[in-house]
Design an enzyme around this catalytic site. Sequence first.
Site, PDB file in Angstrom:
ATOM      1  CD  GLU A 148      -6.066  -7.441  -8.432  1.00 24.02           C
ATOM      2  OE1 GLU A 148      -7.012  -6.959  -9.087  1.00 24.02           O
ATOM      3  OE2 GLU A 148      -5.623  -8.594  -8.599  1.00 24.02           O
TER       4      GLU A 148
ATOM      5  CG  HIS B   1      -9.576  -3.035   8.604  1.00 21.04           C
ATOM      6  ND1 HIS B   1      -8.694  -3.652   9.469  1.00 21.04           N
ATOM      7  CD2 HIS B   1     -10.689  -3.811   8.584  1.00 21.04           C
ATOM      8  CE1 HIS B   1      -9.262  -4.754   9.952  1.00 21.04           C
ATOM      9  NE2 HIS B   1     -10.468  -4.869   9.432  1.00 21.04           N
TER      10      HIS B   1
ATOM     11  CG  ASN C 200      -2.173  -0.850   0.931  1.00 21.41           C
ATOM     12  OD1 ASN C 200      -3.033  -0.464   0.145  1.00 21.41           O
ATOM     13  ND2 ASN C 200      -2.231  -2.021   1.533  1.00 21.41           N
TER      14      ASN C 200
ATOM     15  CB  ILE D 234      -3.122  -1.546  19.361  1.00 25.08           C
ATOM     16  CG1 ILE D 234      -3.682  -2.749  18.611  1.00 25.08           C
ATOM     17  CG2 ILE D 234      -4.245  -0.766  20.057  1.00 25.08           C
ATOM     18  CD1 ILE D 234      -4.345  -3.776  19.487  1.00 25.08           C
TER      19      ILE D 234
ATOM     20  CG  MET E 159       0.708  -5.179  11.200  1.00 24.31           C
ATOM     21  SD  MET E 159      -0.958  -4.779  10.649  1.00 24.31           S
ATOM     22  CE  MET E 159      -1.721  -6.371  10.750  1.00 24.31           C
TER      23      MET E 159
ATOM     24  CG  ASP F 217      -9.081  -2.337  12.638  1.00 25.76           C
ATOM     25  OD1 ASP F 217      -8.147  -1.652  12.182  1.00 25.76           O
ATOM     26  OD2 ASP F 217      -8.946  -3.539  12.943  1.00 25.76           O
TER      27      ASP F 217
HETATM   28  C1  GAR Z   1      -2.911  -4.698   4.111  1.00 28.30           C
HETATM   29  O1  GAR Z   1      -3.792  -5.684   3.653  1.00 28.30           O
HETATM   30  C2  GAR Z   1      -3.596  -3.777   5.100  1.00 28.30           C
HETATM   31  O2  GAR Z   1      -4.936  -3.523   4.783  1.00 28.30           O
HETATM   32  C3  GAR Z   1      -3.491  -4.574   6.375  1.00 28.30           C
HETATM   33  O3  GAR Z   1      -2.186  -5.099   6.338  1.00 28.30           O
HETATM   34  C4  GAR Z   1      -1.819  -5.314   4.976  1.00 28.30           C
HETATM   35  C5  GAR Z   1      -0.484  -4.645   4.739  1.00 28.30           C
HETATM   36  O4  GAR Z   1       0.013  -4.951   3.476  1.00 28.30           O
HETATM   37  N1  GAR Z   1      -3.723  -3.774   7.526  1.00 28.30           N
HETATM   38  C6  GAR Z   1      -4.348  -4.197   8.618  1.00 28.30           C
HETATM   39  O5  GAR Z   1      -4.741  -5.339   8.767  1.00 28.30           O
HETATM   40  C7  GAR Z   1      -4.515  -3.146   9.712  1.00 28.30           C
HETATM   41  N2  GAR Z   1      -5.613  -3.507  10.566  1.00 28.30           N
HETATM   42  P1  GAR Z   1       1.101  -4.040   2.792  1.00 28.30           P
HETATM   43  O6  GAR Z   1       2.259  -3.936   3.798  1.00 28.30           O
HETATM   44  O7  GAR Z   1       1.505  -4.776   1.562  1.00 28.30           O
HETATM   45  O8  GAR Z   1       0.482  -2.706   2.499  1.00 28.30           O
END
Ligand code: GAR
Length: 214
Positions: free
Chosen positions: A175, A112, A16, A95, A93, A148
């Site tokens: 995606e 999220h 992201n 809180i 990650m 969240d």
């Molecule tokens: C993503 O799917 C994001 O939505 C999730 O962690 C992943 C990180 O992927 N976030 C959570 O679960 C937060 N509650 P990335 O490092 O490839 O962006």
Amino acid sequence: MSRKRTAVLISGRGSNMSALISAAQSPDYPAEVALVLSNRPDAKGLERAAENGIPTTVVDHKLFSGDRQAFEKAVDDILKEHRIELVALAGFMRILTPYLVDAWANRMINIHPALLPSFKGLETHERALSEGVKLHGATVHYVSSEMDDGPIIMQGAIPVLDTDTPDTLAARVLEVEHRIYPKALELVASGQAKVSGARVETGDADASGMLIFP
Ligand code: GAR
């Protein structure tokens, strides 16, 4: 146009984060990624950010022996040092306590992997499958001190298929995340997203109709 100096906070691969960096490469995008901060020294996203010439920093939560406020103060100090105006959590990650959340009220957003308020917390794709929902997706929201939770800026939905496994669902939701997070940050950084109680109003920029990705 002054572009909002945005920090992206990560803990892992940072896909992201990469989507936000790509969007911000366009000169008329209203935010610039001015800092990538990780709480884990081994986060893969740090390398990708550095390859894009973005300053990176690590605030390792393990060095604070459980003192969440001291960890958050260290993060806050760095954000201030870098004159950050907006914070985008992207797979960060940890809180957060009201200490940091209140300091960044209405200036901190999160993505999220579920259609909030359903499936807060972890293992969202497994739970979506076991609950038998027919639509699943991702949400970008302002951060509040409840995990969240907080006013929703944008959501993207996909159908759940009979053949889906947690992995296939996660891949399609990811995606969607990469499509909605840059759009949501754009709404926030341009001032088009306005918090009104529990809702976010986006006026003419309302993106309804673009949010289902079959
Ligand atoms: C993503 O799917 C994001 O939505 C999730 O962690 C992943 C990180 O992927 N976030 C959570 O679960 C937060 N509650 P990335 O490092 O490839 O962006």
